[in-house]
Enzyme design. Sequence first.
Site, mmCIF file in Angstrom:
data_model
loop_
_atom_site.group_PDB
_atom_site.id
_atom_site.type_symbol
_atom_site.label_atom_id
_atom_site.label_comp_id
_atom_site.label_asym_id
_atom_site.label_seq_id
_atom_site.Cartn_x
_atom_site.Cartn_y
_atom_site.Cartn_z
ATOM 1 N N SER A 1 -1.880 2.618 7.369
ATOM 2 C CA SER A 1 -2.027 2.012 6.046
ATOM 3 C C SER A 1 -2.020 0.506 6.209
ATOM 4 O O SER A 1 -1.867 -0.013 7.318
ATOM 5 C CB SER A 1 -0.876 2.434 5.143
ATOM 6 O OG SER A 1 0.301 1.748 5.538
ATOM 7 N N LYS A 2 -2.152 -0.172 5.077
ATOM 8 C CA LYS A 2 -2.207 -1.641 5.092
ATOM 9 C C LYS A 2 -1.002 -2.266 5.787
ATOM 10 O O LYS A 2 -1.092 -3.357 6.324
ATOM 11 C CB LYS A 2 -2.294 -2.161 3.659
ATOM 12 C CG LYS A 2 -3.659 -1.972 3.070
ATOM 13 C CD LYS A 2 -3.866 -2.946 1.906
ATOM 14 C CE LYS A 2 -5.136 -2.623 1.165
ATOM 15 N NZ LYS A 2 -4.900 -1.940 -0.117
ATOM 16 N N ARG A 3 0.110 -1.549 5.727
ATOM 17 C CA ARG A 3 1.313 -2.077 6.388
ATOM 18 C C ARG A 3 1.059 -2.359 7.864
ATOM 19 O O ARG A 3 1.705 -3.183 8.475
ATOM 20 C CB ARG A 3 2.460 -1.049 6.307
ATOM 21 C CG ARG A 3 3.211 -1.029 5.029
ATOM 22 C CD ARG A 3 4.310 0.005 5.094
ATOM 23 N NE ARG A 3 3.798 1.357 5.330
ATOM 24 C CZ ARG A 3 4.034 2.067 6.427
ATOM 25 N NH1 ARG A 3 4.783 1.568 7.388
ATOM 26 N NH2 ARG A 3 3.535 3.278 6.560
#
Length: 495
Positions: A253-255
């Site tokens: 994910s963007k994390r």
Amino acid sequence: MNQVRVRFAPSPTGYLHVGGARTALFNYLYAKQNQGVFVLRIEDTDLVRSTDASTQAILDAMKYLGLDWDEGPEKGGDYGPYFQSQRLELYQQYADKLLASGRAYQCFCTPEELDQIRQEAVEQKRDPKYDGRCRNLTEAQRQELIRQGRKPVVRFKADYDGTTLVDDLIRGKVTFDNNQLDDFVIIKSDGMPTYNFAVVIDDALMAITHVIRGEDHLSNTPKQIQIYEALGFSVPQFAHIPMILGPDRTRLSKRHGATSVGQFQEEGYLAEAMVNYLALLGWSFDDSQTLFSKNELIEKFTLAKVSKNPAVFDLAKLQWMNGVYIRELSLDELYEQTLPLFQGWGFVPTEVSSELVGKVRSVLKILQERIKVLSELREVSYYFFQDELHYDEKAVRKVLGKEGAVEILSTLLPELLSVTDYTQENLEPIFRKAQEQHQRKLADIIQPVRVAVTGTNVSPGIYDVLAILGRARTCQRIKDTLALIKSRQEGSLGV
Ligand code: GLU
């Protein structure tokens, strides 16, 4: 055997993510390998979250990766429309068929009622499933509810008996207990189809033979198979490809940093490298080969060799691979790919003089080996194009703080100012001479100059750098640096 027809069916609610791009790629490769058709279908029934900008971003990212679709937006085809929002009548038509055959029914339950059903199930430690209470409404009851102004949804009458087998080309035979199902909604109260319904109608009407998609949809497959069967459609082959995880083994994910394909493009990843890297997320040919051209992938890709295990996205490996592809570019190709970047950074104007073309090419030539991502060029080449230099403090202390740095720079300056032709060949002897004069290693002569002209202690070969910079800029920077050292010494700050 029928012609292979596969599809990529993104929902335009965001950018094209690495996972989606990998799904698109596997479909593309499978289609190409089998002389099949690759369909692109936009699943935009979520009117609130779907945007044209997102559709455009997806199309752009597919084009950048060279995943040309045969049918779909901008292309058309015999099975259109290719936007679900333009196919609403079809979904209604098939929902009506199911209503007529008794495999679907209208459900009038309010959100509060549904909530209550869910809560009761939880309290009684049952699965929170819809209890089917609208299955057997009489016609009179239905009419009454409609008269009250209730807007019904359409639910599929699921078959709760026995099991549903998903014979998956990657995961093998996966059996689902039908008692896990409930009468799921196929048409919402606003008339929009749900994903599980629209996907079946479209895949069937578009004559899709192989559904290759992310494993997160495996659990939806029994529901979809029941709809295929209820409508008398033949069921396609399924191939569920493994999830992509971040290095911490949670879903990517963007994390974890950049995940949108457009962002990788902007950062200067080459399409060839992206395609090669994405292909290896869950697929391998053998233990030794990692570099594959697109044509090689088309030839060698097989669903049988797609792993059941999740793939871990390894940015360092992608960067390495991108470096490999950058080094394979001809100077012309590299120039073409990077000129817009240099222009975007304001290093060169839109109209590039032939002299500047030569300079950019020289810069690229000495940096090509040293970068993994094209956008790194900004930091490692700005000093060729811009007057202002950013000194790296560490390099300044380490190199210019050394004894003799001022003397070395001071001896070199007049020589550099007066040498006839400012070329690599003529510059080298100046440094050798200074080396003898100061009785130091050549590196001790070169490093102060390197920091003075590039602001850092790492750069390509110094004679190349100086020749490209030119006499005026080199000498000005040496003067500026001498002044900097002096002012710091006077301020007794140390260098
Ligand atoms: N629109 C769905 C998604 O983006 C498609 C899933 C499928 O391929 O069936 O997840």
